[in-house]
Design a protein around this motif. Structure first.
Motif, PDB file in Angstrom:
ATOM      1  N   SER A  86       0.829  -1.211   0.000  1.00 35.80           N
ATOM      2  CA  SER A  86       0.000   0.000   0.000  1.00 35.80           C
ATOM      3  C   SER A  86       0.859   1.255   0.000  1.00 35.80           C
ATOM      4  CB  SER A  86      -0.930  -0.006   1.214  1.00 35.80           C
ATOM      5  OG  SER A  86      -1.812  -1.108   1.177  1.00 35.80           O
ATOM      6  N   GLU A  87       1.940   1.243   0.783  1.00 36.13           N
ATOM      7  CA  GLU A  87       2.832   2.401   0.831  1.00 36.13           C
ATOM      8  C   GLU A  87       3.510   2.624  -0.524  1.00 36.13           C
ATOM      9  OE1 GLU A  87       2.218   0.921   4.926  1.00 36.13           O
ATOM     10  OE2 GLU A  87       2.709   0.008   3.004  1.00 36.13           O
ATOM     11  N   SER A  88       3.871   1.539  -1.201  1.00 35.46           N
ATOM     12  CA  SER A  88       4.489   1.671  -2.526  1.00 35.46           C
ATOM     13  C   SER A  88       3.499   2.235  -3.537  1.00 35.46           C
ATOM     14  CB  SER A  88       5.006   0.309  -2.995  1.00 35.46           C
ATOM     15  OG  SER A  88       5.984  -0.210  -2.120  1.00 35.46           O
ATOM     16  N   ALA A  89       2.247   1.803  -3.446  1.00 28.65           N
ATOM     17  CA  ALA A  89       1.222   2.350  -4.338  1.00 28.65           C
ATOM     18  C   ALA A  89       1.034   3.846  -4.091  1.00 28.65           C
ATOM     19  CB  ALA A  89      -0.094   1.606  -4.129  1.00 28.65           C
ATOM     20  N   ALA A  90       1.058   4.259  -2.818  1.00 34.02           N
ATOM     21  CA  ALA A  90       0.936   5.686  -2.506  1.00 34.02           C
ATOM     22  C   ALA A  90       2.121   6.472  -3.062  1.00 34.02           C
ATOM     23  CB  ALA A  90       0.829   5.876  -0.995  1.00 34.02           C
ATOM     24  N   LEU A  91       3.321   5.898  -2.973  1.00 32.81           N
ATOM     25  CA  LEU A  91       4.500   6.553  -3.527  1.00 32.81           C
ATOM     26  C   LEU A  91       4.367   6.712  -5.044  1.00 32.81           C
ATOM     27  CD1 LEU A  91       7.365   7.688  -3.323  1.00 32.81           C
ATOM     28  CD2 LEU A  91       8.223   5.324  -3.430  1.00 32.81           C
ATOM     29  N   GLY A  92       3.905   5.661  -5.711  1.00 32.38           N
ATOM     30  CA  GLY A  92       3.719   5.743  -7.153  1.00 32.38           C
ATOM     31  C   GLY A  92       2.678   6.774  -7.546  1.00 32.38           C
ATOM     32  N   PHE A  93       1.590   6.836  -6.795  1.00 33.83           N
ATOM     33  CA  PHE A  93       0.535   7.805  -7.086  1.00 33.83           C
ATOM     34  C   PHE A  93       1.047   9.229  -6.877  1.00 33.83           C
ATOM     35  CE2 PHE A  93      -4.026   9.286  -6.134  1.00 33.83           C
ATOM     36  CZ  PHE A  93      -4.297   9.447  -7.486  1.00 33.83           C
ATOM     37  N   GLY A 110      -2.410   2.898 -13.034  1.00 37.10           N
ATOM     38  CA  GLY A 110      -1.446   1.950 -13.576  1.00 37.10           C
ATOM     39  C   GLY A 110      -0.050   2.166 -13.018  1.00 37.10           C
ATOM     40  N   VAL A 111       0.365   3.426 -12.900  1.00 37.03           N
ATOM     41  CA  VAL A 111       1.676   3.729 -12.313  1.00 37.03           C
ATOM     42  C   VAL A 111       1.711   3.300 -10.850  1.00 37.03           C
ATOM     43  CG1 VAL A 111       3.296   5.571 -11.724  1.00 37.03           C
ATOM     44  CG2 VAL A 111       2.107   5.615 -13.920  1.00 37.03           C
ATOM     45  N   ALA A 112       0.638   3.575 -10.116  1.00 39.97           N
ATOM     46  CA  ALA A 112       0.575   3.157  -8.714  1.00 39.97           C
ATOM     47  C   ALA A 112       0.660   1.636  -8.589  1.00 39.97           C
ATOM     48  CB  ALA A 112      -0.714   3.672  -8.073  1.00 39.97           C
ATOM     49  N   ALA A 113       0.020   0.920  -9.522  1.00 40.74           N
ATOM     50  CA  ALA A 113       0.080  -0.539  -9.504  1.00 40.74           C
ATOM     51  C   ALA A 113       1.499  -1.042  -9.775  1.00 40.74           C
ATOM     52  CB  ALA A 113      -0.894  -1.116 -10.532  1.00 40.74           C
TER      53      ALA A 113
END
Length: 320
Positions: A86-93, A110-113
């Motif tokens: 979840s933290e990585s998805a937030a970083l990507g977003f 898509g970038v967050a994924a």
């Protein structure tokens, strides 16, 4: 099967209650008095029904993502919020919001994924080099990794003056859901269906690489499929409603205590249980301080932490 039908009926009742709970007067009498063009009907179609659908879709998909994660990692105490996903998805977003703010929401998702997939892969890589003498070391490593990624995300958001946005992404809340702002969650439903189709493969993969290979399955492909499902669900839910803690951990564990570890049997239970728990927590958040609303992340955090402690205390230290 009768028990599953009963659970489905209870979830349906919670969904109906969710439609009629809120500050705006939406009741049978107001709907009949206002007619098709009345305010109550407008609130029902624009806000209440989309919110209820979002609750069901997010709850079911996050619970299934937690189940898949536990099968892939072979540990009962992991889920997207305890593995850095979840933290990585937030970083990507956050990164795509800074670098390409004009991109459509689907592209940002898509970038967050992709970031979520990368963070989960990093977590699995760390597990290979860290001596795991205790079952609790696995979620501990994931929480530490998530803390590091979260600190980096917070630093970037602070420098870019986006702390308010970051707080909104990390705090699951359905109060802003209206028609046109939840449709990405249907991708989560597709991931749930895919997880059910591949349930037997995930069950076998949960028994180890050697066992899976001896049965003629490609262990790496099953792992990649599981990580893709988890990453997509985490990104979709984060972009749509924000992070929901503990959901993917407690629901699969409670279902496993009742009916075992066969994923083919547990997927429907986990999906219904996840949807029902999110509905119940959201209704409680709307009622406790009515007419104000407590974000579902707060309610789920309280309930989830209590159940998590119960699972920790009842599980032998050597168990996986």
């Amino acid at each position: 099967m009768p028990a599953l039908i009963l659970a489905s009926i209870i979830t349906l009742v919670l969904a109906v209650i969710s439609v009629f709970v809120g500050v705006s007067d939406v009741s049978i009498s107001s709907l009949l008095a206002g007619g098709v063009d009345g305010r109550a009907m407008e609130v029902l179609l624009v806000s209440r029904i989309p919110r209820t659908l979002a609750l069901v879709l997010a709850g079911a998909s996050m619970a299934i993502a937690g189940l898949v994660m536990q099968m892939v990692v072979r540990n009962r105490f992991v889920e997207p919020s305890t593995t850095g996903t979840s933290e990585s998805a937030a970083l990507g977003f956050l990164v795509v919001t800074l670098l390409a703010p004009g991109w459509p929401l689907m592209a940002k998702m898509g970038v967050a994924a992709l970031f979520a997939l990368g963070g989960t892969a990093l977590f699995l890589r760390i597990l290979k080099v860290v001596p795991l003498r205790d079952v609790l070391m696995v979620p501990l490593v994931g929480i530490m990794l998530g803390g590091i990624i979260g600190a980096l995300t917070a630093f970037i958001a602070y420098r870019a003056n986006l702390m308010a946005s970051l707080l909104a992404w990390n705090m699951g809340d359905f109060s802003g859901i209206i028609r046109g702002r939840y449709e990405l969650l249907w991708i989560g439903l597709c991931c749930c269906i895919l997880a059910y189709i591949a349930a037997d493969r995930f069950t076998v993969a949960g028994m180890g690489k050697d066992f899976t290979t001896n049965l003629g399955l490609n262990y790496q492909r099953v792992m990649v499929l599981g990580l893709v499902i988890v990453s997509l669900v985490s990104a979709v839910v984060l972009v749509s409603v924000g992070a929901i803690p503990f959901l993917g951990l407690i629901v699969p564990n409670l279902v496993s205590l009742m009916i075992g570890d066969n994923m083919r049997r547990t997927v429907p239970w986990v999906a219904i249980g996840g949807a029902g728990m999110v509905l119940a927590c959201d209704i409680a958040g709307r009622i406790i301080r009515f007419p104000y609303e407590i974000p579902i992340a707060v309610v789920m955090g309280v309930v989830g932490s209590a159940v998590f402690l119960y699972l920790l205390l009842r599980t032998p230290r050597h168990a996986t």
